[in-house]
Design a protein around this motif. Structure first.
Motif, mmCIF file in Angstrom:
data_model
loop_
_atom_site.group_PDB
_atom_site.id
_atom_site.type_symbol
_atom_site.label_atom_id
_atom_site.label_comp_id
_atom_site.label_asym_id
_atom_site.label_seq_id
_atom_site.Cartn_x
_atom_site.Cartn_y
_atom_site.Cartn_z
ATOM 1 N N LYS A 54 87.812 89.367 -49.622
ATOM 2 C CA LYS A 54 87.007 88.406 -50.374
ATOM 3 C C LYS A 54 86.707 88.981 -51.759
ATOM 4 O O LYS A 54 86.931 90.164 -52.022
ATOM 5 N N SER A 55 86.147 88.150 -52.603
ATOM 6 C CA SER A 55 85.752 88.569 -53.941
ATOM 7 C C SER A 55 84.869 89.818 -53.855
ATOM 8 O O SER A 55 83.936 89.866 -53.054
ATOM 9 N N GLY A 56 85.199 90.825 -54.650
ATOM 10 C CA GLY A 56 84.442 92.077 -54.665
ATOM 11 C C GLY A 56 85.039 93.162 -53.786
ATOM 12 O O GLY A 56 84.725 94.342 -53.954
ATOM 13 N N ASP A 57 85.903 92.793 -52.822
ATOM 14 C CA ASP A 57 86.538 93.794 -51.962
ATOM 15 C C ASP A 57 87.538 94.614 -52.766
ATOM 16 O O ASP A 57 88.102 94.140 -53.752
ATOM 17 N N LYS A 58 87.780 95.840 -52.299
ATOM 18 C CA LYS A 58 88.714 96.753 -52.958
ATOM 19 C C LYS A 58 89.819 97.149 -51.986
ATOM 20 O O LYS A 58 89.591 97.219 -50.786
ATOM 21 N N ILE A 59 90.999 97.425 -52.548
ATOM 22 C CA ILE A 59 92.097 97.987 -51.764
ATOM 23 C C ILE A 59 92.661 99.192 -52.507
ATOM 24 O O ILE A 59 92.528 99.293 -53.730
ATOM 25 N N ASP A 60 93.270 100.091 -51.772
ATOM 26 C CA ASP A 60 93.919 101.272 -52.337
ATOM 27 C C ASP A 60 95.180 101.483 -51.493
ATOM 28 O O ASP A 60 95.097 101.926 -50.354
ATOM 29 N N VAL A 61 96.346 101.104 -52.052
ATOM 30 C CA VAL A 61 97.598 101.086 -51.292
ATOM 31 C C VAL A 61 98.595 102.050 -51.923
ATOM 32 O O VAL A 61 98.847 101.986 -53.127
ATOM 33 N N THR A 62 99.166 102.925 -51.104
ATOM 34 C CA THR A 62 100.255 103.785 -51.567
ATOM 35 C C THR A 62 101.564 103.108 -51.168
ATOM 36 O O THR A 62 101.731 102.708 -50.021
ATOM 37 N N PHE A 133 98.475 101.637 -55.820
ATOM 38 C CA PHE A 133 97.955 100.388 -56.380
ATOM 39 C C PHE A 133 96.510 100.245 -55.917
ATOM 40 O O PHE A 133 96.234 100.120 -54.730
ATOM 41 N N VAL A 134 95.587 100.305 -56.869
ATOM 42 C CA VAL A 134 94.159 100.203 -56.585
ATOM 43 C C VAL A 134 93.671 98.910 -57.225
ATOM 44 O O VAL A 134 93.888 98.690 -58.419
ATOM 45 N N ALA A 135 93.019 98.057 -56.432
ATOM 46 C CA ALA A 135 92.616 96.760 -56.970
ATOM 47 C C ALA A 135 91.260 96.332 -56.444
ATOM 48 O O ALA A 135 90.848 96.702 -55.350
ATOM 49 N N THR A 136 90.592 95.512 -57.256
ATOM 50 C CA THR A 136 89.357 94.851 -56.864
ATOM 51 C C THR A 136 89.605 93.360 -56.944
ATOM 52 O O THR A 136 90.114 92.852 -57.950
ATOM 53 N N VAL A 137 89.254 92.665 -55.871
ATOM 54 C CA VAL A 137 89.447 91.224 -55.812
ATOM 55 C C VAL A 137 88.384 90.537 -56.673
ATOM 56 O O VAL A 137 87.195 90.819 -56.554
ATOM 57 N N GLY A 138 88.857 89.635 -57.529
ATOM 58 C CA GLY A 138 87.953 88.810 -58.326
ATOM 59 C C GLY A 138 87.813 87.457 -57.655
ATOM 60 O O GLY A 138 87.524 87.370 -56.458
ATOM 61 N N GLU A 139 88.090 86.426 -58.406
ATOM 62 C CA GLU A 139 87.978 85.068 -57.883
ATOM 63 C C GLU A 139 89.051 84.788 -56.836
ATOM 64 O O GLU A 139 90.195 85.210 -56.975
#
Length: 161
Positions: A54-62, A133-139
């Motif tokens: 959901k919005s605000g969640d983070k992932i960190d994928v190798t 790949f490090v990301a934060t979910v926005g909208e």
């Protein structure tokens, strides 16, 4: 809203190499926006990690090379006579060429020019590399029927017709 098939997802991301050097990132006011659900808008392994977020969640994928830009293929490196190229070429330039076998357009990067020869490399610059790949979910929103039919996002930060 949770990320699921046919959701439009906006991400802020950073991508690093195996030595933790920053390779690419989104700008604060320009997120990456893609249509979730197998439309080839993002690496499949990243899309899998985003499923249900959901919005605000983070992932960190190798990602191993096969998960990202593929293995380095030495057969995609060619040495060509310099006289078949435009006069103003230089190392680092990218050129398009038709692949005689598939008919597809390929991109080649000039990696060396010497003694009347030009070395061109058809591999993606990140081929053969492990990436993070490090990301934060926005909208996150539901895609429109038109976006689903076209297989990509329209509007702000998406595709424009």
């Amino acid at each position: 809203m949770e990320i699921a098939k046919n959701a439009v997802v906006a991400l802020q991301y950073e991508m690093y190499d195996a030595e933790n050097q920053l390779l690419d990132k989104t700008e604060a006011d320009e997120p990456m926006v893609y249509l979730h659900g197998g439309y080839d808008g993002i690496f499949p392994v990243v899309e899998e990690a985003l499923q249900g977020k959901k919005s605000g969640d983070k992932i960190d994928v190798t990602m191993e090379p096969d998960d990202a830009f593929g293995e380095y293929d030495a057969d995609l490196v060619r040495i060509e006579p310099q006289d078949i190229f435009p006069k103003e070429i230089e190392v680092g330039m990218t050129l398009e060429a038709d692949d005689p076998e598939s008919g597809d357009v390929m991109l080649f990067t000039i990696t060396d020019i010497a003694d009347g020869k030009v070395v061109v490399d058809g591999n993606h610059p990140l081929a053969g590399k492990r990436l993070r790949f490090v990301a934060t979910v926005g909208e996150v929103r539901a895609a429109s029927k038109e976006e689903i039919a076209h297989g990509h996002v329209h509007g702000a930060h998406g595709h424009h017709h």
